[in-house]
Motif scaffolding. Structure first.
Motif, PDB file in Angstrom:
ATOM      1  N   GLU A 114       0.842  -1.207   0.000  1.00 54.88           N
ATOM      2  CA  GLU A 114       0.000   0.000   0.000  1.00 54.88           C
ATOM      3  C   GLU A 114       0.876   1.256   0.000  1.00 54.88           C
ATOM      4  OE1 GLU A 114      -3.074   0.057   3.070  1.00 54.88           O
ATOM      5  OE2 GLU A 114      -3.227  -2.111   2.903  1.00 54.88           O
ATOM      6  N   ASN A 115       1.966   1.183   0.767  1.00 56.25           N
ATOM      7  CA  ASN A 115       2.792   2.371   0.969  1.00 56.25           C
ATOM      8  C   ASN A 115       3.451   2.881  -0.322  1.00 56.25           C
ATOM      9  OD1 ASN A 115       4.403   4.274   2.734  1.00 56.25           O
ATOM     10  ND2 ASN A 115       6.050   3.099   1.812  1.00 56.25           N
ATOM     11  N   LEU A 116       3.696   1.960  -1.261  1.00 56.79           N
ATOM     12  CA  LEU A 116       4.480   2.375  -2.437  1.00 56.79           C
ATOM     13  C   LEU A 116       3.792   3.439  -3.270  1.00 56.79           C
ATOM     14  CD1 LEU A 116       6.794  -0.259  -3.837  1.00 56.79           C
ATOM     15  CD2 LEU A 116       6.636   0.711  -1.601  1.00 56.79           C
ATOM     16  N   THR A 146       6.620  11.314   6.768  1.00 58.06           N
ATOM     17  CA  THR A 146       7.417  10.191   7.274  1.00 58.06           C
ATOM     18  C   THR A 146       8.910  10.410   7.057  1.00 58.06           C
ATOM     19  OG1 THR A 146       5.573   8.784   6.649  1.00 58.06           O
ATOM     20  CG2 THR A 146       7.624   7.673   7.179  1.00 58.06           C
ATOM     21  N   HIS A 147       9.259  11.003   5.909  1.00 58.76           N
ATOM     22  CA  HIS A 147      10.680  11.137   5.567  1.00 58.76           C
ATOM     23  C   HIS A 147      11.245  12.525   5.851  1.00 58.76           C
ATOM     24  CE1 HIS A 147      10.162   7.199   4.033  1.00 58.76           C
ATOM     25  NE2 HIS A 147       9.317   7.573   3.095  1.00 58.76           N
ATOM     26  N   GLN A 148      10.517  13.266   6.665  1.00 58.93           N
ATOM     27  CA  GLN A 148      10.976  14.615   6.997  1.00 58.93           C
ATOM     28  C   GLN A 148      12.345  14.579   7.676  1.00 58.93           C
ATOM     29  OE1 GLN A 148       8.164  16.700   9.419  1.00 58.93           O
ATOM     30  NE2 GLN A 148       9.157  18.678   9.130  1.00 58.93           N
ATOM     31  N   ASP A 178      12.373   4.751   7.941  1.00 62.26           N
ATOM     32  CA  ASP A 178      11.220   5.606   8.289  1.00 62.26           C
ATOM     33  C   ASP A 178       9.929   4.842   8.002  1.00 62.26           C
ATOM     34  OD1 ASP A 178      13.116   7.651   8.602  1.00 62.26           O
ATOM     35  OD2 ASP A 178      12.693   8.531   6.627  1.00 62.26           O
ATOM     36  N   ASP A 179       9.878   4.218   6.827  1.00 63.07           N
ATOM     37  CA  ASP A 179       8.675   3.471   6.440  1.00 63.07           C
ATOM     38  C   ASP A 179       8.455   2.269   7.356  1.00 63.07           C
ATOM     39  OD1 ASP A 179       7.931   5.036   4.134  1.00 63.07           O
ATOM     40  OD2 ASP A 179       9.632   4.143   3.086  1.00 63.07           O
ATOM     41  N   GLN A 180       9.543   1.553   7.630  1.00 68.34           N
ATOM     42  CA  GLN A 180       9.416   0.369   8.492  1.00 68.34           C
ATOM     43  C   GLN A 180       8.863   0.740   9.861  1.00 68.34           C
ATOM     44  OE1 GLN A 180      12.141  -2.837   8.952  1.00 68.34           O
ATOM     45  NE2 GLN A 180      13.263  -2.276   7.127  1.00 68.34           N
ATOM     46  N   MET A 185       0.768  10.635   0.192  1.00 70.99           N
ATOM     47  CA  MET A 185       0.522  11.598   1.274  1.00 70.99           C
ATOM     48  C   MET A 185       1.490  11.386   2.436  1.00 70.99           C
ATOM     49  SD  MET A 185      -1.757  13.876   0.729  1.00 70.99           S
ATOM     50  CE  MET A 185      -2.329  14.426   2.346  1.00 70.99           C
ATOM     51  N   HIS A 186       2.392  10.384   2.335  1.00 69.96           N
ATOM     52  CA  HIS A 186       3.263  10.130   3.488  1.00 69.96           C
ATOM     53  C   HIS A 186       4.701  10.654   3.360  1.00 69.96           C
ATOM     54  CE1 HIS A 186       5.338   6.839   1.405  1.00 69.96           C
ATOM     55  NE2 HIS A 186       6.185   6.831   2.389  1.00 69.96           N
ATOM     56  N   PRO A 187       5.278  10.768   2.143  1.00 68.87           N
ATOM     57  CA  PRO A 187       6.728  11.055   2.102  1.00 68.87           C
ATOM     58  C   PRO A 187       7.124  12.324   2.849  1.00 68.87           C
ATOM     59  CG  PRO A 187       5.936  10.418  -0.076  1.00 68.87           C
ATOM     60  CD  PRO A 187       4.722  10.611   0.785  1.00 68.87           C
TER      61      PRO A 187
HETATM   62 FE   FE2 Z   1       8.063   6.153   2.387  1.00 62.20          FE
END
Ligand code: FE2
Length: 441
Positions: A211-213, A222-224, A378-380, A217-219
């Motif tokens: 789903e995440n790929l 989450t990756h800030q 970050d994703d994990q 709306m997350h990068p």
């Molecule tokens: Fe990500």
């Protein structure tokens, strides 16, 4: 009306678990749902097995899994590839114990039965002991069994444990073009897997990754801590000097909401989809010397412009594989348990292209996909928190309402939405529900 599906002592209500705009938390946490997914999705649908370049020469083999079942991809002396169940025809021992190699034959470690690489029986020690018995070496059961269906699309081998269902090209549908574009980026028109694989285990359900790929709306959130920090540090230390490849790769993860909206989402049947198209987080990488010249020599200027105009982010071949065509990497999903998943990260060489491109792909995998670097962890962390949060009884539903009802139908099963839409999730669960209710066929 909800359909109750008998799953032994427990009935799982598929239609209620996956609704049009929300899913029940148990799809990520219930071992009974996971067992049914293995049976009705992973052991029915087309699942990515490997790439033909892993078994280039006769005798080469690569062992992997389809859902819970061990299989072997082989290249026989007839030059053909085969996908076999990794099970000796005698007493059932796993025939190939190592991951890959090259051999004239496959010999079982237990009683020494020997098989050709197409699965056919070669010899049995003291074979005369079977004379006059009901055992018949010409019976197909005396061979290592081939999986019911397997096929290859431009070198990517998929297999299905179901004898029925759409053929591979029909099943790939609109996402076959992502494989085409990745292969077309090679001046020789072919890809090959190089080096090893980066394999890492997630303590979370397989669907969080897939789903995440295409969750755009997350990068920026989450990756800030990784991407934005890299931007700030690079700006301070480099000033106006050109950014090195690592900064080019990591910076776009914290582009704006409007940038990701512009990338857009594309959804197709069977849960497939991609994000990006005209642009993506890979669009602004520096030119690699000599690459464009090699491409133009191979294809002509007009065709090269057409190939490079396609700039996709992630393409998902639901449920098992994802590629990044613009950076020639692939991630493969291996579900282990309801809360355990192995993700493999592979890199490809573009045949006929300068090595610089391969180096960039490897850099991407090390920097972004690795558990021991930036971005991937970050994703994990987010997946693990989802797993933990959804095991609580705080609430039952996972929401995917954003822009529901505002998708654009482009015809032929192609649906488009802006990047911030929840289209990718809704589309995956549309397929999930169909597989779980009916099986892939
Ligand atoms: Fe990500």
């Amino acid at each position: 009306m909800a359909t109750l599906i008998d799953n032994g002592p427990k009935a799982i209500d598929i239609n209620n678990l996956a609704q049009d705009d929300k899913v029940h938390r148990s799809v990520y946490t219930d071992p009974a749902v996971f067992a049914l997914e293995m049976e009705r999705i992973w052991e029915k649908s087309w699942i990515y097995v490997g790439h033909e370049s892993q078994v280039k020469e006769p005798g080469q083999y690569y062992s992997t899994t389809i859902g819970r079942q061990p299989v072997i991809l082989t290249r026989h002396t007839d030059g053909e590839i085969y996908v076999l169940f990794n099970r000796c025809a005698h007493k059932g021992a796993k025939l190939v114990g190592d991951e890959c190699g090259k051999a004239k034959e496959l010999r079982c470690c237990y009683h020494g039965w020997r098989f050709h690489l197409d699965g056919s029986l070669l010899s049995i020690p003291l074979e005369q002991g079977y004379d006059g018995t009901d055992f018949n070496r010409d019976d197909p059961d005396a061979n290592v069994q081939r999986v019911p269906r397997y096929d290859s699309y431009r070198g990517f081998v998929f297999a299905s444990l179901s004898a029925e269902g759409p053929d591979l090209v029909d099943w790939l549908g609109g996402v076959a073009s992502s494989i085409d574009n990745m292969a077309d980026r090679a001046p020789d028109g072919e890809l090959e897997i190089t080096g090893g694989v980066m394999r890492y285990e997630h303590d979370s359900n397989w669907k969080f990754f897939i789903e995440n790929l295409n969750d755009l709306m997350h990068p920026m959130v989450t990756h800030q801590s990784s991407s934005l920090t890299a931007r700030v540090v690079a700006k301070k230390s480099l000033g106006d000097q050109p950014a090195p490849p690592a900064i080019e790769i990591i910076s776009p993860f914290t582009e704006s909401y409007s940038f990701f909206d512009e990338m857009g989402l594309h959804a197709f049947d069977h849960g497939h989809g991609y994000s990006g198209g005209k642009t993506s987080i890979h669009a602004k990488y520096s030119d690699v010397p000599d690459y464009n010249a090699a491409m133009e020599k191979a294809y002509g200027k007009e065709k090269v412009e057409e190939i490079f105009a396609v700039n996709r982010h992630n393409t998902v071949f639901y449920p098992s594989a994802t590629i990044k065509g613009a950076i020639q990497t692939m991630r493969v999903v291996k579900p282990i348990a309801v809360d355990k998943t192995v993700i493999e990260s592979w890199t490809f060489r573009l045949k006929g292209a300068p090595d610089e491109l391969l180096k960039r792909s490897i850099l991407y995998c090390n920097l972004i996909n690795s558990s021991a670097n930036l971005v991937g962890p970050d994703d994990q962390e987010a997946y693990r928190r989802q797993q933990t949060g959804l095991e609580s009884e705080g609430a039952d539903w996972v929401l995917m309402h954003r822009d529901h009802g505002r998708d654009e139908d482009l015809g032929n099963g192609h649906i488009y939405a802006k990047g911030s839409s929840d289209l990718a999730f809704r589309n995956q669960y549309r397929a999930w529900k169909r597989y779980m209710s009916e099986g892939a066929s």
